[in-house]
Design a protein around this motif. Structure first.
Motif, PDB file in Angstrom:
ATOM      1  N   GLY A  21       0.895  -1.249   0.101  1.00 45.41           N
ATOM      2  CA  GLY A  21       0.083  -0.068  -0.096  1.00 45.41           C
ATOM      3  C   GLY A  21       0.924   1.311  -0.006  1.00 45.41           C
ATOM      4  N   ILE A  22       2.201   1.257   0.008  1.00 47.27           N
ATOM      5  CA  ILE A  22       3.033   2.319   0.146  1.00 47.27           C
ATOM      6  C   ILE A  22       3.604   2.482  -1.510  1.00 47.27           C
ATOM      7  CG2 ILE A  22       5.149   3.362   0.945  1.00 47.27           C
ATOM      8  CD1 ILE A  22       4.608   1.503   3.495  1.00 47.27           C
ATOM      9  N   CYS A  38      -0.490  -0.864   6.373  1.00 48.04           N
ATOM     10  CA  CYS A  38      -1.138  -1.463   7.117  1.00 48.04           C
ATOM     11  C   CYS A  38      -0.260  -2.956   6.897  1.00 48.04           C
ATOM     12  CB  CYS A  38      -2.443  -1.942   6.128  1.00 48.04           C
ATOM     13  SG  CYS A  38      -3.508  -3.264   6.942  1.00 48.04           S
ATOM     14  N   PHE A  39       0.056  -3.631   7.938  1.00 46.47           N
ATOM     15  CA  PHE A  39       0.895  -4.616   8.034  1.00 46.47           C
ATOM     16  C   PHE A  39       0.180  -6.094   8.641  1.00 46.47           C
ATOM     17  CE2 PHE A  39       3.295  -0.816   8.432  1.00 46.47           C
ATOM     18  CZ  PHE A  39       4.259  -0.924   7.525  1.00 46.47           C
ATOM     19  N   GLU A  40      -0.670  -5.834   8.962  1.00 50.97           N
ATOM     20  CA  GLU A  40      -1.839  -6.917   9.600  1.00 50.97           C
ATOM     21  C   GLU A  40      -2.654  -7.767   8.877  1.00 50.97           C
ATOM     22  OE1 GLU A  40      -1.046  -7.789  13.163  1.00 50.97           O
ATOM     23  OE2 GLU A  40       0.439  -6.185  13.101  1.00 50.97           O
ATOM     24  N   ARG A  41      -2.437  -8.806   8.656  1.00 49.98           N
ATOM     25  CA  ARG A  41      -3.260  -9.600   7.946  1.00 49.98           C
ATOM     26  C   ARG A  41      -4.489 -10.131   8.731  1.00 49.98           C
ATOM     27  NH1 ARG A  41      -1.040 -11.150   3.079  1.00 49.98           N
ATOM     28  NH2 ARG A  41       1.160 -10.699   2.961  1.00 49.98           N
ATOM     29  N   GLY A  59      -8.958  -7.980  -2.503  1.00 51.38           N
ATOM     30  CA  GLY A  59      -9.283  -8.964  -3.224  1.00 51.38           C
ATOM     31  C   GLY A  59     -10.165  -9.999  -2.449  1.00 51.38           C
ATOM     32  N   GLU A  60     -10.363 -11.110  -2.996  1.00 53.97           N
ATOM     33  CA  GLU A  60     -11.408 -12.249  -2.432  1.00 53.97           C
ATOM     34  C   GLU A  60     -10.750 -12.644  -1.165  1.00 53.97           C
ATOM     35  OE1 GLU A  60     -13.968 -13.681  -4.096  1.00 53.97           O
ATOM     36  OE2 GLU A  60     -13.558 -12.197  -5.734  1.00 53.97           O
ATOM     37  N   VAL A  61      -9.697 -12.727  -0.828  1.00 53.81           N
ATOM     38  CA  VAL A  61      -9.200 -13.047   0.655  1.00 53.81           C
ATOM     39  C   VAL A  61      -9.168 -11.949   1.594  1.00 53.81           C
ATOM     40  CG1 VAL A  61      -7.488 -14.046   1.968  1.00 53.81           C
ATOM     41  CG2 VAL A  61      -7.906 -15.086  -0.217  1.00 53.81           C
ATOM     42  N   ILE A  62      -9.992 -11.758   2.400  1.00 50.40           N
ATOM     43  CA  ILE A  62     -10.283 -10.364   2.859  1.00 50.40           C
ATOM     44  C   ILE A  62      -9.245 -10.100   3.934  1.00 50.40           C
ATOM     45  CG2 ILE A  62     -11.728 -11.254   4.932  1.00 50.40           C
ATOM     46  CD1 ILE A  62     -13.370  -8.689   4.610  1.00 50.40           C
ATOM     47  N   SER A  63      -8.345 -10.998   4.243  1.00 51.67           N
ATOM     48  CA  SER A  63      -7.153 -10.843   5.053  1.00 51.67           C
ATOM     49  C   SER A  63      -5.854 -10.349   4.308  1.00 51.67           C
ATOM     50  CB  SER A  63      -6.874 -12.154   5.950  1.00 51.67           C
ATOM     51  OG  SER A  63      -6.665 -13.284   5.278  1.00 51.67           O
ATOM     52  N   ASN A  64      -6.070 -10.215   3.090  1.00 48.59           N
ATOM     53  CA  ASN A  64      -4.952  -9.780   2.272  1.00 48.59           C
ATOM     54  C   ASN A  64      -4.614  -8.240   2.622  1.00 48.59           C
ATOM     55  OD1 ASN A  64      -4.522 -11.845   0.888  1.00 48.59           O
ATOM     56  ND2 ASN A  64      -5.907 -11.092  -0.805  1.00 48.59           N
ATOM     57  N   LEU A  65      -3.102  -7.954   2.727  1.00 55.55           N
ATOM     58  CA  LEU A  65      -2.920  -6.839   2.794  1.00 55.55           C
ATOM     59  C   LEU A  65      -3.402  -5.663   1.735  1.00 55.55           C
ATOM     60  CD1 LEU A  65       0.801  -6.797   3.926  1.00 55.55           C
ATOM     61  CD2 LEU A  65      -1.390  -6.625   5.380  1.00 55.55           C
ATOM     62  N   PRO A  66      -3.892  -4.560   1.979  1.00 50.85           N
ATOM     63  CA  PRO A  66      -4.425  -3.714   1.055  1.00 50.85           C
ATOM     64  C   PRO A  66      -3.149  -3.201  -0.037  1.00 50.85           C
ATOM     65  CG  PRO A  66      -4.347  -2.451   2.871  1.00 50.85           C
ATOM     66  CD  PRO A  66      -4.121  -3.754   3.246  1.00 50.85           C
ATOM     67  N   LEU A  86      -6.224   3.403  11.630  1.00 49.57           N
ATOM     68  CA  LEU A  86      -5.540   4.683  11.415  1.00 49.57           C
ATOM     69  C   LEU A  86      -4.201   4.453  10.818  1.00 49.57           C
ATOM     70  CD1 LEU A  86      -6.451   6.373  15.016  1.00 49.57           C
ATOM     71  CD2 LEU A  86      -7.750   6.258  12.934  1.00 49.57           C
ATOM     72  N   ALA A  87      -4.216   3.699   9.696  1.00 46.01           N
ATOM     73  CA  ALA A  87      -2.918   3.281   9.008  1.00 46.01           C
ATOM     74  C   ALA A  87      -2.848   3.967   7.718  1.00 46.01           C
ATOM     75  CB  ALA A  87      -2.849   1.942   8.913  1.00 46.01           C
ATOM     76  N   ILE A  88      -3.835   4.902   7.173  1.00 44.47           N
ATOM     77  CA  ILE A  88      -3.760   5.430   6.193  1.00 44.47           C
ATOM     78  C   ILE A  88      -3.530   6.922   6.295  1.00 44.47           C
ATOM     79  CG2 ILE A  88      -5.062   5.734   3.633  1.00 44.47           C
ATOM     80  CD1 ILE A  88      -6.594   3.341   4.482  1.00 44.47           C
TER      81      ILE A  88
END
Length: 165
Positions: A21-22, A38-41, A59-66, A86-88
């Motif tokens: 995301g960076i 964001c670093f937490e899956r 994506g399809e797996v909601i625990s993917n990193l953005p 508050l990671a954005i």
């Protein structure tokens, strides 16, 4: 995610370099962009749902990193207030020839006022420079989270992540 983040609470340079995301400095020097640290899956996707331009993908797996598509991002700040972690942040490296504008989520009181000089904090919570509050925005769609625009020297734009009044 490296061990450092779990033990220290803040990301290492390796964590930052590998976050999808960076955006690269090349893109950041071209236009205002979201920076997603964001670093937490974990199962979370409000950033993806809130982006009106489709610039954030989980994506399809909601625990993917953005992941951020800098070509689609308009730096509109819609995602900032929807992230529960508050990671954005939004970074404008070309605010003036000498300064950048960093927009941060803010959920503390008192709320700063435009024109205030503030201590600018890094990810560890350490004061690293001073900045000037350029803007203070709140709207019903912001989930009671303010978006504070801080004008700082360009060299600190990718380090400043909070403020101290």
């Amino acid at each position: 995610m490296k061990k450092e983040l779990k033990h220290t609470g803040y990301p290492s340079n390796e964590d930052l370099a590998s976050a999808p995301g960076i955006p690269s400095l090349e893109y950041l020097n071209k236009k205002t962009l979201a920076v997603i640290e964001c670093f937490e899956r974990i199962p979370c996707n409000p950033c993806e749902k809130s982006c009106p331009f489709g610039a954030i993908t989980i994506g399809e797996v909601i625990s993917n990193l953005p992941a951020l598509n800098p070509e689609k991002c308009k730096g509109c700040c819609a995602c900032i207030t929807h992230c529960p972690g508050l990671a954005i942040f939004v970074v404008d490296m070309n605010f003036t020839p000498m300064t950048a504008l960093v927009k941060i989520p803010y959920e503390l009181f008192p709320v700063p006022i435009e024109g205030d000089e503030v201590k600018c904090l890094n990810r560890k919570g350490e004061a690293i420079t001073t900045g000037r509050v350029h803007s203070v925005k709140i709207a019903p769609s912001y989930n009671k989270t303010y978006v504070i625009g801080i004008e700082i020297q360009k060299e600190f734009a990718m380090e400043v992540r909070n403020i101290q009044l």
